[in-house]
Design an enzyme around this catalytic site. Structure first.
Site: not given
Ligand code: SAH
Length: 221
Positions: A69
């Site tokens: 993010s």
């Molecule tokens: N918080 C992260 C942002 C990651 S982007 C950071 O600081 O880098 C969003 C993430 O959510 C992705 O890795 C994606 O695989 C995950 N995601 C999407 N749907 C999900 C679900 N149902 N359960 C767990 N993770 C999920």
């Protein structure tokens, strides 16, 4: 430019100070959040190909087609959670682990769920090597972690058209859930505060774009 990705340098520290100043200018006022962003070496969470951009206020690709993010977005979500030390916070979407590290740096007890096995393993390794503690889970975040709840805060770091009901039920009364709600190309940052056993208050906090919240898990190889 950076030497070893897993070492912090004066150069990286200097870039973080500039990033914090930029976030302040963009309206982030919570001093604890700014301090955490100043402390967490974001370059250690980046894909090596984007290392030199670690302190640019943008989202960047990580493995499995996901993103780390934007720092501003992490700062907004973290501010909206109103984290206090020792709060129990559940994160849905571990990704790189950067948001989890920011929460851990603020003294929260962090539980984080990721649906890609590869990211779950990598993020866990990164936080451990930095000395931040968090509980990592490989699984479908839609279900949350009822056995560890209820939580003071829940942060969903992926886009969804509607808040999963099971997650609302894992909030303490007085707890806050922060989620980007909307279509795949535009979401409104929304806070859902649980004001009683059956009452929830919604408020809106600007437009964002996240990768989608998806069901099920991905094991990779
Ligand atoms: N918080 C992260 C942002 C990651 S982007 C950071 O600081 O880098 C969003 C993430 O959510 C992705 O890795 C994606 O695989 C995950 N995601 C999407 N749907 C999900 C679900 N149902 N359960 C767990 N993770 C999920």
């Amino acid at each position: 430019v950076w030497g070893n990705q897993m070492t912090d340098t004066f150069e990286a520290k200097g870039k973080r100070k500039k990033l914090v100043a930029e976030l302040k200018q963009k309206g982030i006022a919570d001093e604890e959040v700014l301090r955490a962003i100043d402390n967490v070496p974001r370059h250690m969470f980046m894909d090596p190909a984007f290392l030199i951009h670690a302190y640019v206020d943008k989202a960047f690709p990580i493995t499995s087609g996901q993103t780390i993010s934007q720092p501003y977005t992490v700062a907004v979500q973290t501010s909206l959670l109103k984290v206090k030390r020792r709060d129990k916070i559940l994160e849905i979407g571990t990704g790189s682990g950067y948001q989890a590290a920011v929460l851990a740096a603020m003294g929260a007890k962090v539980y984080t769920i990721e649906r890609f096995r590869e990211l779950f393993i990598k993020a866990q390794r990164t936080l451990t090597s930095l000395g931040y503690s968090a509980d990592f889970f490989y699984g479908d975040g839609y279900e949350g972690k009822p056995q560890y709840g209820p939580f003071d805060g829940i942060v969903i770091t992926a886009a969804t058209p509607a808040v999963p009901e099971s997650l609302l039920q894992q909030l303490k009364t007085g707890g806050r859930l922060v989620v980007p709600l909307g279509s795949s190309d535009n979401q409104v940052m929304t806070v859902v505060e649980r004001t009683g056993p059956d009452s929830f208050e919604y408020s809106q906090h600007g437009n964002f774009v996240f990768v989608p919240l998806l069901k099920g898990t991905v094991n990779g190889k």
